[in-house]
Design an enzyme around this catalytic site. Structure first.
Site, PDB file in Angstrom:
ATOM      1  NE  ARG A  72      -4.008  -2.014   1.968  1.00 23.28           N
ATOM      2  CZ  ARG A  72      -3.783  -3.122   2.683  1.00 23.28           C
ATOM      3  NH1 ARG A  72      -2.749  -3.179   3.506  1.00 23.28           N
ATOM      4  NH2 ARG A  72      -4.589  -4.140   2.571  1.00 23.28           N
ATOM      5  CE  LYS A  89      -0.365  14.300 -14.099  1.00 18.11           C
ATOM      6  NZ  LYS A  89      -0.744  14.655 -15.476  1.00 18.11           N
ATOM      7  CD  GLU A 137       7.594  16.281 -22.342  1.00 15.79           C
ATOM      8  OE1 GLU A 137       6.896  17.220 -21.920  1.00 15.79           O
ATOM      9  OE2 GLU A 137       7.129  15.154 -22.632  1.00 15.79           O
ATOM     10  CE  LYS A 153       5.787  17.624 -13.558  1.00 19.89           C
ATOM     11  NZ  LYS A 153       5.763  16.450 -14.402  1.00 19.89           N
ATOM     12  CD  GLU A 176      -3.495  17.112 -15.248  1.00 11.44           C
ATOM     13  OE1 GLU A 176      -2.393  16.620 -15.009  1.00 11.44           O
ATOM     14  OE2 GLU A 176      -4.145  16.917 -16.267  1.00 11.44           O
ATOM     15  NE  ARG A 225       1.050  17.536 -12.375  1.00 11.61           N
ATOM     16  CZ  ARG A 225       1.590  16.651 -11.555  1.00 11.61           C
ATOM     17  NH1 ARG A 225       1.259  16.639 -10.288  1.00 11.61           N
ATOM     18  NH2 ARG A 225       2.440  15.769 -11.999  1.00 11.61           N
ATOM     19  CG  ASN A 284      -1.627  17.388 -19.738  1.00  7.56           C
ATOM     20  OD1 ASN A 284      -0.763  16.525 -19.666  1.00  7.56           O
ATOM     21  ND2 ASN A 284      -2.518  17.584 -18.795  1.00  7.56           N
ATOM     22  CG  HIS A 328       1.596  16.026 -23.325  1.00  6.26           C
ATOM     23  ND1 HIS A 328       2.396  17.127 -23.546  1.00  6.26           N
ATOM     24  CD2 HIS A 328       2.403  15.088 -22.764  1.00  6.26           C
ATOM     25  CE1 HIS A 328       3.628  16.861 -23.115  1.00  6.26           C
ATOM     26  NE2 HIS A 328       3.649  15.633 -22.639  1.00  6.26           N
ATOM     27  CG  HIS A 352      -1.032  11.339 -24.524  1.00  4.06           C
ATOM     28  ND1 HIS A 352      -1.619  11.819 -23.366  1.00  4.06           N
ATOM     29  CD2 HIS A 352       0.297  11.334 -24.294  1.00  4.06           C
ATOM     30  CE1 HIS A 352      -0.662  12.087 -22.485  1.00  4.06           C
ATOM     31  NE2 HIS A 352       0.506  11.799 -23.017  1.00  4.06           N
ATOM     32  CG  HIS A 389       6.213  11.130 -24.455  1.00  5.27           C
ATOM     33  ND1 HIS A 389       4.829  11.136 -24.473  1.00  5.27           N
ATOM     34  CD2 HIS A 389       6.577  12.140 -23.629  1.00  5.27           C
ATOM     35  CE1 HIS A 389       4.389  12.102 -23.683  1.00  5.27           C
ATOM     36  NE2 HIS A 389       5.436  12.721 -23.157  1.00  5.27           N
TER      37      HIS A 389
HETATM   38  N1  LIG Z   1       4.926  10.787 -14.949  1.00  4.56           N
HETATM   39  C1  LIG Z   1       4.958  11.878 -15.664  1.00  4.56           C
HETATM   40  O1  LIG Z   1       4.634  12.964 -15.181  1.00  4.56           O
HETATM   41  C2  LIG Z   1       5.424  11.801 -17.066  1.00  4.56           C
HETATM   42  C3  LIG Z   1       5.698  12.978 -17.761  1.00  4.56           C
HETATM   43  C4  LIG Z   1       6.210  12.880 -19.048  1.00  4.56           C
HETATM   44  C5  LIG Z   1       6.437  11.622 -19.622  1.00  4.56           C
HETATM   45  N2  LIG Z   1       6.149  10.503 -18.915  1.00  4.56           N
HETATM   46  C6  LIG Z   1       6.393   9.184 -19.491  1.00  4.56           C
HETATM   47  O2  LIG Z   1       7.790   9.013 -19.705  1.00  4.56           O
HETATM   48  C7  LIG Z   1       7.980   8.039 -20.714  1.00  4.56           C
HETATM   49  C8  LIG Z   1       9.072   8.466 -21.650  1.00  4.56           C
HETATM   50  O3  LIG Z   1      10.256   8.640 -20.920  1.00  4.56           O
HETATM   51  P1  LIG Z   1      11.685   8.596 -21.635  1.00  4.56           P
HETATM   52  O4  LIG Z   1      11.644   9.412 -22.848  1.00  4.56           O
HETATM   53  O5  LIG Z   1      12.681   8.883 -20.598  1.00  4.56           O
HETATM   54  O6  LIG Z   1      11.757   7.098 -22.184  1.00  4.56           O
HETATM   55  P2  LIG Z   1      12.520   5.774 -21.676  1.00  4.56           P
HETATM   56  O7  LIG Z   1      12.457   5.635 -20.215  1.00  4.56           O
HETATM   57  O8  LIG Z   1      11.996   4.680 -22.521  1.00  4.56           O
HETATM   58  O9  LIG Z   1      14.037   6.054 -22.086  1.00  4.56           O
HETATM   59  C9  LIG Z   1      14.354   6.184 -23.451  1.00  4.56           C
HETATM   60  C10 LIG Z   1      15.469   5.222 -23.862  1.00  4.56           C
HETATM   61  O10 LIG Z   1      16.705   5.702 -23.361  1.00  4.56           O
HETATM   62  C11 LIG Z   1      17.394   4.682 -22.649  1.00  4.56           C
HETATM   63  N3  LIG Z   1      18.176   5.379 -21.624  1.00  4.56           N
HETATM   64  C12 LIG Z   1      17.740   5.899 -20.461  1.00  4.56           C
HETATM   65  N4  LIG Z   1      18.727   6.569 -19.845  1.00  4.56           N
HETATM   66  C13 LIG Z   1      19.815   6.452 -20.634  1.00  4.56           C
HETATM   67  C14 LIG Z   1      21.139   6.943 -20.555  1.00  4.56           C
HETATM   68  N5  LIG Z   1      21.539   7.736 -19.563  1.00  4.56           N
HETATM   69  N6  LIG Z   1      22.013   6.620 -21.562  1.00  4.56           N
HETATM   70  C15 LIG Z   1      21.605   5.863 -22.594  1.00  4.56           C
HETATM   71  N7  LIG Z   1      20.368   5.385 -22.750  1.00  4.56           N
HETATM   72  C16 LIG Z   1      19.479   5.678 -21.766  1.00  4.56           C
HETATM   73  C17 LIG Z   1      16.305   3.792 -22.146  1.00  4.56           C
HETATM   74  O11 LIG Z   1      16.805   2.503 -21.900  1.00  4.56           O
HETATM   75  C18 LIG Z   1      15.324   3.820 -23.305  1.00  4.56           C
HETATM   76  O12 LIG Z   1      15.716   2.908 -24.283  1.00  4.56           O
HETATM   77  C19 LIG Z   1       6.649   7.876 -21.392  1.00  4.56           C
HETATM   78  O13 LIG Z   1       6.122   6.634 -21.007  1.00  4.56           O
HETATM   79  C20 LIG Z   1       5.799   8.996 -20.823  1.00  4.56           C
HETATM   80  O14 LIG Z   1       4.433   8.656 -20.746  1.00  4.56           O
HETATM   81  C21 LIG Z   1       5.649  10.575 -17.658  1.00  4.56           C
HETATM   82 ZN   LIG Z   2       5.353  14.503 -21.974  1.00  4.52          ZN
END
Ligand SMILES: NC(=O)c1ccc[n+]([C@@H]2O[C@H](COP(=O)([O-])OP(=O)(O)OC[C@H]3O[C@@H](n4cnc5c(N)ncnc54)[C@H](O)[C@@H]3O)[C@@H](O)[C@H]2O)c1
Ligand SMILES: [Zn+2]
Length: 374
Positions: free
Chosen positions: A126, A148, A190, A232, A242, A246, A250, A253, A257, A271
Protein backbone atom coordinates in the site's frame (compact mmCIF):
# COMPACT_ATOMS: atom_id res chain seq x y z
CA UNK A 1 31.59 17.28 -17.89
CA UNK A 2 31.89 20.90 -16.90
CA UNK A 3 32.05 21.18 -13.13
CA UNK A 4 29.15 23.17 -11.78
CA UNK A 5 27.79 22.99 -8.28
CA UNK A 6 24.44 21.23 -7.99
CA UNK A 7 21.32 23.30 -7.54
CA UNK A 8 18.46 22.31 -5.26
CA UNK A 9 14.87 23.09 -6.09
CA UNK A 10 12.15 22.56 -3.51
CA UNK A 11 8.75 21.16 -4.44
CA UNK A 12 6.87 22.82 -1.58
CA UNK A 13 3.94 20.46 -1.06
CA UNK A 14 2.42 20.57 2.40
CA UNK A 15 3.54 17.44 4.33
CA UNK A 16 5.02 15.89 1.19
CA UNK A 17 7.53 18.53 0.11
CA UNK A 18 10.84 17.33 -1.36
CA UNK A 19 14.05 18.47 -2.99
CA UNK A 20 15.06 18.10 -6.60
CA UNK A 21 18.85 18.16 -6.88
CA UNK A 22 20.23 18.94 -10.34
CA UNK A 23 23.94 18.54 -10.96
CA UNK A 24 26.67 16.99 -13.10
CA UNK A 25 28.20 13.82 -11.66
CA UNK A 26 25.73 13.31 -8.78
CA UNK A 27 25.58 9.52 -9.16
CA UNK A 28 29.04 8.92 -7.69
CA UNK A 29 27.95 10.54 -4.44
CA UNK A 30 24.35 9.37 -4.37
CA UNK A 31 24.87 6.92 -1.49
CA UNK A 32 25.86 9.74 0.85
CA UNK A 33 22.93 11.87 -0.33
CA UNK A 34 20.45 9.02 0.15
CA UNK A 35 21.58 7.94 3.60
CA UNK A 36 19.74 10.67 5.55
CA UNK A 37 16.52 9.80 3.66
CA UNK A 38 16.50 6.11 4.60
CA UNK A 39 14.84 4.46 7.62
CA UNK A 40 17.39 1.64 7.30
CA UNK A 41 20.41 1.39 4.98
CA UNK A 42 18.72 -0.75 2.33
CA UNK A 43 17.22 0.14 -1.05
CA UNK A 44 15.76 -1.64 -4.06
CA UNK A 45 16.86 -0.17 -7.39
CA UNK A 46 14.59 -0.46 -10.40
CA UNK A 47 16.25 0.17 -13.73
CA UNK A 48 16.11 -0.97 -17.35
CA UNK A 49 18.57 -3.16 -19.23
CA UNK A 50 20.23 -0.27 -21.10
CA UNK A 51 20.73 1.94 -18.06
CA UNK A 52 21.90 -1.09 -16.06
CA UNK A 53 24.60 -1.81 -18.64
CA UNK A 54 25.82 1.77 -18.80
CA UNK A 55 25.43 3.20 -15.32
CA UNK A 56 24.30 0.70 -12.67
CA UNK A 57 27.84 -0.18 -11.52
CA UNK A 58 28.47 3.51 -10.70
CA UNK A 59 25.30 3.76 -8.62
CA UNK A 60 25.97 0.46 -6.84
CA UNK A 61 29.54 1.48 -6.00
CA UNK A 62 28.26 4.69 -4.49
CA UNK A 63 25.65 2.84 -2.40
CA UNK A 64 28.28 0.33 -1.27
CA UNK A 65 30.60 3.19 -0.28
CA UNK A 66 27.85 4.39 2.08
CA UNK A 67 27.18 0.83 3.34
CA UNK A 68 23.69 0.79 1.83
CA UNK A 69 22.50 -2.74 1.09
CA UNK A 70 21.00 -2.84 -2.40
CA UNK A 71 19.38 -5.08 -4.98
CA UNK A 72 18.49 -4.20 -8.52
CA UNK A 73 15.47 -5.26 -10.55
CA UNK A 74 16.14 -4.84 -14.27
CA UNK A 75 13.16 -4.48 -16.64
CA UNK A 76 13.37 -4.46 -20.44
CA UNK A 77 14.08 -1.03 -21.95
CA UNK A 78 11.19 0.67 -23.74
CA UNK A 79 7.61 1.85 -23.44
CA UNK A 80 6.24 -1.72 -23.55
CA UNK A 81 7.46 -2.17 -19.96
CA UNK A 82 4.65 0.15 -18.80
CA UNK A 83 2.29 -2.83 -18.79
CA UNK A 84 0.36 -5.00 -16.34
CA UNK A 85 2.64 -8.04 -16.83
CA UNK A 86 5.80 -5.99 -16.09
CA UNK A 87 4.10 -4.27 -13.15
CA UNK A 88 3.04 -7.61 -11.68
CA UNK A 89 6.52 -9.09 -12.11
CA UNK A 90 8.14 -6.03 -10.56
CA UNK A 91 5.82 -5.99 -7.53
CA UNK A 92 6.53 -9.67 -6.91
CA UNK A 93 10.29 -9.10 -7.19
CA UNK A 94 10.16 -6.17 -4.77
CA UNK A 95 8.22 -8.27 -2.26
CA UNK A 96 10.59 -11.19 -2.74
CA UNK A 97 13.51 -8.84 -2.03
CA UNK A 98 11.91 -8.11 1.32
CA UNK A 99 10.85 -4.54 0.65
CA UNK A 100 9.00 -3.35 3.75
CA UNK A 101 6.65 -0.47 4.45
CA UNK A 102 9.43 2.03 5.33
CA UNK A 103 11.87 0.96 2.63
CA UNK A 104 12.85 2.93 -0.41
CA UNK A 105 12.58 2.10 -4.09
CA UNK A 106 15.04 3.97 -6.31
CA UNK A 107 13.81 4.49 -9.87
CA UNK A 108 17.01 4.71 -11.93
CA UNK A 109 16.12 5.26 -15.57
CA UNK A 110 14.03 7.26 -17.98
CA UNK A 111 10.34 8.08 -17.79
CA UNK A 112 9.36 4.46 -18.37
CA UNK A 113 11.27 3.22 -15.33
CA UNK A 114 10.12 6.21 -13.29
CA UNK A 115 6.44 5.67 -14.14
CA UNK A 116 6.56 1.88 -13.68
CA UNK A 117 8.72 1.81 -10.53
CA UNK A 118 6.79 4.77 -9.14
CA UNK A 119 3.48 2.96 -9.60
CA UNK A 120 4.91 -0.22 -8.07
CA UNK A 121 6.15 1.85 -5.10
CA UNK A 122 2.66 3.36 -4.79
CA UNK A 123 0.95 -0.02 -4.49
CA UNK A 124 3.44 -2.50 -2.98
CA UNK A 125 2.46 -2.85 0.69
CA UNK A 126 0.00 0.00 0.00
CA UNK A 127 2.87 2.36 -0.65
CA UNK A 128 6.60 2.47 -0.01
CA UNK A 129 8.93 5.44 -0.39
CA UNK A 130 10.25 6.39 -3.80
CA UNK A 131 13.42 8.16 -4.87
CA UNK A 132 13.67 9.26 -8.49
CA UNK A 133 17.10 9.19 -10.12
CA UNK A 134 16.18 10.10 -13.72
CA UNK A 135 18.61 9.27 -16.53
CA UNK A 136 16.97 10.82 -19.61
CA UNK A 137 16.45 14.49 -20.35
CA UNK A 138 12.69 13.93 -20.49
CA UNK A 139 12.67 12.29 -17.08
CA UNK A 140 14.94 14.96 -15.57
CA UNK A 141 12.79 17.88 -16.68
CA UNK A 142 9.38 16.32 -16.44
CA UNK A 143 8.40 12.81 -15.43
CA UNK A 144 10.56 12.38 -12.30
CA UNK A 145 8.94 15.18 -10.37
CA UNK A 146 5.28 15.79 -9.74
CA UNK A 147 4.23 12.37 -8.51
CA UNK A 148 2.39 10.99 -11.52
CA UNK A 149 3.08 7.31 -11.96
CA UNK A 150 1.45 4.62 -14.04
CA UNK A 151 1.28 2.23 -16.94
CA UNK A 152 -0.47 2.14 -20.30
CA UNK A 153 -3.79 0.52 -21.14
CA UNK A 154 -4.81 -1.01 -24.43
CA UNK A 155 -7.17 1.96 -24.58
CA UNK A 156 -4.51 4.61 -24.18
CA UNK A 157 -1.38 5.88 -22.52
CA UNK A 158 -1.02 6.35 -18.77
CA UNK A 159 -4.67 5.47 -18.14
CA UNK A 160 -3.84 3.35 -15.09
CA UNK A 161 -1.82 4.84 -12.29
CA UNK A 162 -1.56 6.73 -9.03
CA UNK A 163 -0.20 9.95 -7.62
CA UNK A 164 2.85 9.04 -5.58
CA UNK A 165 5.30 11.84 -4.82
CA UNK A 166 8.98 10.92 -4.51
CA UNK A 167 10.96 11.65 -1.32
CA UNK A 168 13.65 13.29 -3.46
CA UNK A 169 14.80 13.59 -7.05
CA UNK A 170 18.46 13.45 -8.11
CA UNK A 171 19.00 14.52 -11.71
CA UNK A 172 22.58 13.82 -12.78
CA UNK A 173 22.99 15.53 -16.16
CA UNK A 174 26.33 13.73 -16.72
CA UNK A 175 24.30 10.53 -17.28
CA UNK A 176 22.88 12.15 -20.40
CA UNK A 177 26.30 11.84 -22.09
CA UNK A 178 25.35 8.30 -23.17
CA UNK A 179 21.79 9.11 -24.22
CA UNK A 180 21.21 8.60 -27.97
CA UNK A 181 20.88 11.91 -29.82
CA UNK A 182 17.34 11.13 -30.87
CA UNK A 183 16.29 10.64 -27.23
CA UNK A 184 18.08 13.85 -26.28
CA UNK A 185 16.16 15.81 -28.90
CA UNK A 186 12.90 14.14 -27.84
CA UNK A 187 13.50 15.25 -24.23
CA UNK A 188 14.25 18.74 -25.47
CA UNK A 189 10.64 18.97 -26.71
CA UNK A 190 9.52 18.97 -23.06
CA UNK A 191 12.06 21.73 -22.32
CA UNK A 192 10.48 23.84 -25.05
CA UNK A 193 7.06 23.07 -23.54
CA UNK A 194 7.90 24.92 -20.31
CA UNK A 195 8.96 27.96 -22.29
CA UNK A 196 5.81 27.89 -24.42
CA UNK A 197 3.36 27.49 -21.60
CA UNK A 198 4.51 30.40 -19.48
CA UNK A 199 8.05 31.67 -19.95
CA UNK A 200 8.70 33.63 -23.12
CA UNK A 201 12.15 34.87 -22.00
CA UNK A 202 13.13 31.22 -21.61
CA UNK A 203 12.00 30.55 -25.20
CA UNK A 204 14.18 33.41 -26.39
CA UNK A 205 17.07 31.98 -24.38
CA UNK A 206 16.45 28.57 -25.98
CA UNK A 207 16.46 30.10 -29.46
CA UNK A 208 19.99 31.32 -28.68
CA UNK A 209 21.23 28.35 -26.62
CA UNK A 210 19.11 25.30 -27.53
CA UNK A 211 21.80 23.67 -29.64
CA UNK A 212 24.23 23.81 -26.69
CA UNK A 213 21.56 22.24 -24.48
CA UNK A 214 21.14 19.24 -26.79
CA UNK A 215 24.91 19.02 -27.38
CA UNK A 216 25.26 18.10 -23.66
CA UNK A 217 28.26 18.56 -21.43
CA UNK A 218 27.46 22.25 -21.16
CA UNK A 219 26.46 24.77 -18.50
CA UNK A 220 23.48 25.53 -20.74
CA UNK A 221 22.16 21.98 -20.21
CA UNK A 222 22.41 22.31 -16.46
CA UNK A 223 20.70 25.67 -16.58
CA UNK A 224 17.87 24.42 -18.80
CA UNK A 225 17.18 21.37 -16.60
CA UNK A 226 17.10 23.53 -13.46
CA UNK A 227 14.80 26.08 -15.06
CA UNK A 228 12.34 23.36 -16.13
CA UNK A 229 12.39 21.75 -12.68
CA UNK A 230 11.69 25.14 -11.09
CA UNK A 231 8.75 25.64 -13.42
CA UNK A 232 7.34 22.19 -12.81
CA UNK A 233 7.86 22.47 -9.03
CA UNK A 234 5.93 25.75 -9.02
CA UNK A 235 3.04 24.36 -11.01
CA UNK A 236 2.83 21.09 -9.05
CA UNK A 237 2.89 22.98 -5.75
CA UNK A 238 -0.07 25.10 -6.84
CA UNK A 239 -2.08 22.21 -8.27
CA UNK A 240 -0.85 18.80 -7.12
CA UNK A 241 -3.60 16.63 -8.55
CA UNK A 242 -4.29 18.54 -11.74
CA UNK A 243 -7.56 20.26 -11.18
CA UNK A 244 -6.55 23.29 -13.13
CA UNK A 245 -3.15 24.91 -13.70
CA UNK A 246 -1.21 21.64 -13.90
CA UNK A 247 -3.20 20.76 -16.98
CA UNK A 248 -1.13 23.36 -18.85
CA UNK A 249 1.75 20.86 -18.67
CA UNK A 250 -0.28 18.90 -21.19
CA UNK A 251 0.43 21.44 -23.90
CA UNK A 252 0.71 19.38 -27.08
CA UNK A 253 -0.07 16.17 -25.21
CA UNK A 254 -3.66 15.48 -26.23
CA UNK A 255 -2.53 15.37 -29.85
CA UNK A 256 0.73 13.64 -28.88
CA UNK A 257 -0.98 10.82 -26.99
CA UNK A 258 -3.31 10.15 -29.92
CA UNK A 259 -0.40 10.06 -32.36
CA UNK A 260 1.61 7.77 -30.07
CA UNK A 261 -1.32 5.39 -29.69
CA UNK A 262 -1.76 5.38 -33.46
CA UNK A 263 1.95 4.80 -34.05
CA UNK A 264 2.05 1.95 -31.52
CA UNK A 265 4.21 3.41 -28.70
CA UNK A 266 7.46 2.34 -30.27
CA UNK A 267 10.51 3.50 -32.16
CA UNK A 268 8.39 4.91 -34.91
CA UNK A 269 7.51 7.91 -32.78
CA UNK A 270 9.09 8.73 -29.42
CA UNK A 271 7.00 10.48 -26.77
CA UNK A 272 9.00 13.70 -27.05
CA UNK A 273 8.75 13.67 -30.84
CA UNK A 274 5.00 13.27 -30.53
CA UNK A 275 5.01 16.20 -28.09
CA UNK A 276 6.94 18.37 -30.58
CA UNK A 277 4.33 17.61 -33.24
CA UNK A 278 1.50 18.06 -30.72
CA UNK A 279 2.79 21.47 -29.60
CA UNK A 280 3.12 22.64 -33.20
CA UNK A 281 -0.43 21.38 -33.80
CA UNK A 282 -1.71 23.23 -30.72
CA UNK A 283 -0.13 26.41 -32.09
CA UNK A 284 -1.57 25.88 -35.57
CA UNK A 285 -5.03 25.19 -34.15
CA UNK A 286 -4.75 28.25 -31.92
CA UNK A 287 -3.87 30.38 -34.95
CA UNK A 288 -6.72 28.88 -36.95
CA UNK A 289 -9.17 29.73 -34.16
CA UNK A 290 -7.81 33.27 -34.03
CA UNK A 291 -6.11 33.01 -30.64
CA UNK A 292 -2.48 33.19 -31.73
CA UNK A 293 -0.54 35.22 -34.30
CA UNK A 294 0.84 33.22 -37.23
CA UNK A 295 4.33 34.63 -36.57
CA UNK A 296 4.48 32.70 -33.29
CA UNK A 297 3.59 29.47 -35.08
CA UNK A 298 6.44 30.05 -37.54
CA UNK A 299 8.86 30.84 -34.77
CA UNK A 300 8.04 27.64 -32.87
CA UNK A 301 8.15 25.48 -36.00
CA UNK A 302 11.51 26.85 -37.05
CA UNK A 303 13.02 26.41 -33.59
CA UNK A 304 11.86 22.78 -33.36
CA UNK A 305 13.09 22.09 -36.89
CA UNK A 306 16.51 23.63 -36.15
CA UNK A 307 16.92 21.21 -33.24
CA UNK A 308 15.88 18.33 -35.50
CA UNK A 309 12.40 17.71 -34.13
CA UNK A 310 9.35 16.90 -36.27
CA UNK A 311 6.50 19.40 -36.44
CA UNK A 312 3.82 17.62 -38.48
CA UNK A 313 1.95 14.32 -38.19
CA UNK A 314 2.68 13.73 -41.87
CA UNK A 315 6.38 13.42 -41.06
CA UNK A 316 5.72 10.25 -39.04
CA UNK A 317 6.82 7.28 -41.14
CA UNK A 318 4.22 4.69 -42.11
CA UNK A 319 0.47 4.87 -42.30
CA UNK A 320 -1.49 6.95 -39.80
CA UNK A 321 -5.18 6.52 -39.01
CA UNK A 322 -7.89 8.72 -40.43
CA UNK A 323 -8.75 11.99 -38.69
CA UNK A 324 -11.95 10.48 -37.25
CA UNK A 325 -9.97 7.64 -35.66
CA UNK A 326 -7.47 10.07 -34.14
CA UNK A 327 -10.36 12.05 -32.70
CA UNK A 328 -11.72 8.83 -31.17
CA UNK A 329 -8.40 8.24 -29.45
CA UNK A 330 -8.40 11.83 -28.21
CA UNK A 331 -11.81 11.26 -26.61
CA UNK A 332 -10.28 8.40 -24.61
CA UNK A 333 -7.59 10.68 -23.22
CA UNK A 334 -7.97 10.95 -19.46
CA UNK A 335 -8.21 14.72 -19.70
CA UNK A 336 -11.53 14.36 -21.49
CA UNK A 337 -14.22 15.03 -18.90
CA UNK A 338 -17.97 14.78 -19.39
CA UNK A 339 -17.33 14.09 -23.01
CA UNK A 340 -15.64 17.40 -23.86
CA UNK A 341 -12.09 17.19 -25.20
CA UNK A 342 -9.72 19.34 -23.16
CA UNK A 343 -7.12 21.18 -25.18
CA UNK A 344 -4.29 23.43 -24.13
CA UNK A 345 -4.21 26.29 -26.62
CA UNK A 346 -2.06 29.42 -26.77
CA UNK A 347 -2.35 33.14 -27.23
CA UNK A 348 1.29 33.11 -28.27
CA UNK A 349 4.67 31.87 -27.08
CA UNK A 350 4.61 31.89 -23.27
CA UNK A 351 0.81 32.14 -22.87
CA UNK A 352 -1.08 28.86 -22.71
CA UNK A 353 -4.66 28.29 -21.56
CA UNK A 354 -6.94 25.30 -21.06
CA UNK A 355 -10.23 25.05 -22.90
CA UNK A 356 -13.02 22.53 -23.36
CA UNK A 357 -14.90 24.80 -25.74
CA UNK A 358 -13.58 23.76 -29.13
CA UNK A 359 -16.36 21.92 -30.95
CA UNK A 360 -15.43 18.40 -32.03
CA UNK A 361 -16.34 19.22 -35.62
CA UNK A 362 -13.69 21.95 -35.65
CA UNK A 363 -11.09 19.60 -34.17
CA UNK A 364 -12.02 17.01 -36.79
CA UNK A 365 -11.65 19.38 -39.71
CA UNK A 366 -8.35 20.61 -38.25
CA UNK A 367 -7.08 17.01 -38.00
CA UNK A 368 -8.14 16.38 -41.60
CA UNK A 369 -6.04 19.33 -42.75
CA UNK A 370 -3.11 18.18 -40.64
CA UNK A 371 -3.19 14.64 -42.02
CA UNK A 372 -3.87 15.53 -45.67
CA UNK A 373 -1.64 18.55 -45.79
CA UNK A 374 -4.18 20.34 -47.93
N1 LIG B 1 4.93 10.79 -14.95
C1 LIG B 1 4.96 11.88 -15.66
O1 LIG B 1 4.63 12.96 -15.18
C2 LIG B 1 5.42 11.80 -17.07
C3 LIG B 1 5.70 12.98 -17.76
C4 LIG B 1 6.21 12.88 -19.05
C5 LIG B 1 6.44 11.62 -19.62
N2 LIG B 1 6.15 10.50 -18.92
C6 LIG B 1 6.39 9.18 -19.49
O2 LIG B 1 7.79 9.01 -19.70
C7 LIG B 1 7.98 8.04 -20.71
C8 LIG B 1 9.07 8.47 -21.65
O3 LIG B 1 10.26 8.64 -20.92
P1 LIG B 1 11.69 8.60 -21.64
O4 LIG B 1 11.64 9.41 -22.85
O5 LIG B 1 12.68 8.88 -20.60
O6 LIG B 1 11.76 7.10 -22.18
P2 LIG B 1 12.52 5.77 -21.68
O7 LIG B 1 12.46 5.63 -20.22
O8 LIG B 1 12.00 4.68 -22.52
O9 LIG B 1 14.04 6.05 -22.09
C9 LIG B 1 14.35 6.18 -23.45
C10 LIG B 1 15.47 5.22 -23.86
O10 LIG B 1 16.71 5.70 -23.36
C11 LIG B 1 17.39 4.68 -22.65
N3 LIG B 1 18.18 5.38 -21.62
C12 LIG B 1 17.74 5.90 -20.46
N4 LIG B 1 18.73 6.57 -19.84
C13 LIG B 1 19.82 6.45 -20.63
C14 LIG B 1 21.14 6.94 -20.56
N5 LIG B 1 21.54 7.74 -19.56
N6 LIG B 1 22.01 6.62 -21.56
C15 LIG B 1 21.61 5.86 -22.59
N7 LIG B 1 20.37 5.38 -22.75
C16 LIG B 1 19.48 5.68 -21.77
C17 LIG B 1 16.31 3.79 -22.15
O11 LIG B 1 16.81 2.50 -21.90
C18 LIG B 1 15.32 3.82 -23.30
O12 LIG B 1 15.72 2.91 -24.28
C19 LIG B 1 6.65 7.88 -21.39
O13 LIG B 1 6.12 6.63 -21.01
C20 LIG B 1 5.80 9.00 -20.82
O14 LIG B 1 4.43 8.66 -20.75
C21 LIG B 1 5.65 10.57 -17.66
ZN1 LIG C 1 5.35 14.50 -21.97
Amino acid sequence: MTVNSPSTIRVPLPARGYDVVVGAGLTGGLGARLLPLLARPKVAIVTDATVARLHLAKLEASLAASSIVHDAVVVPAGESSKSFPELAGLCDRLLALGVERNDVVVAFGGGVVGDLAGFAAAIVRRGVALIQAPTTLLAQVDSSLGGKTGINSRLGKNLIGAFHQPRAVFADVALLDTLPEREMRAGYAEVVKYALLGDRPFFEWLEANGSRVVARNSPELLRAVSRCCEAKARIVARDETETDERALLNLGHTFAHALEAAAGYGDRLLHGEAVAIGMAMAFRLSARLGHCPAAHVDRLESHLARIGLPTTARSVTGALPRAADLLDIMRQDKKARSGAIALVLVRGIGEAFLTRDVAEQRILSFLETELDGT
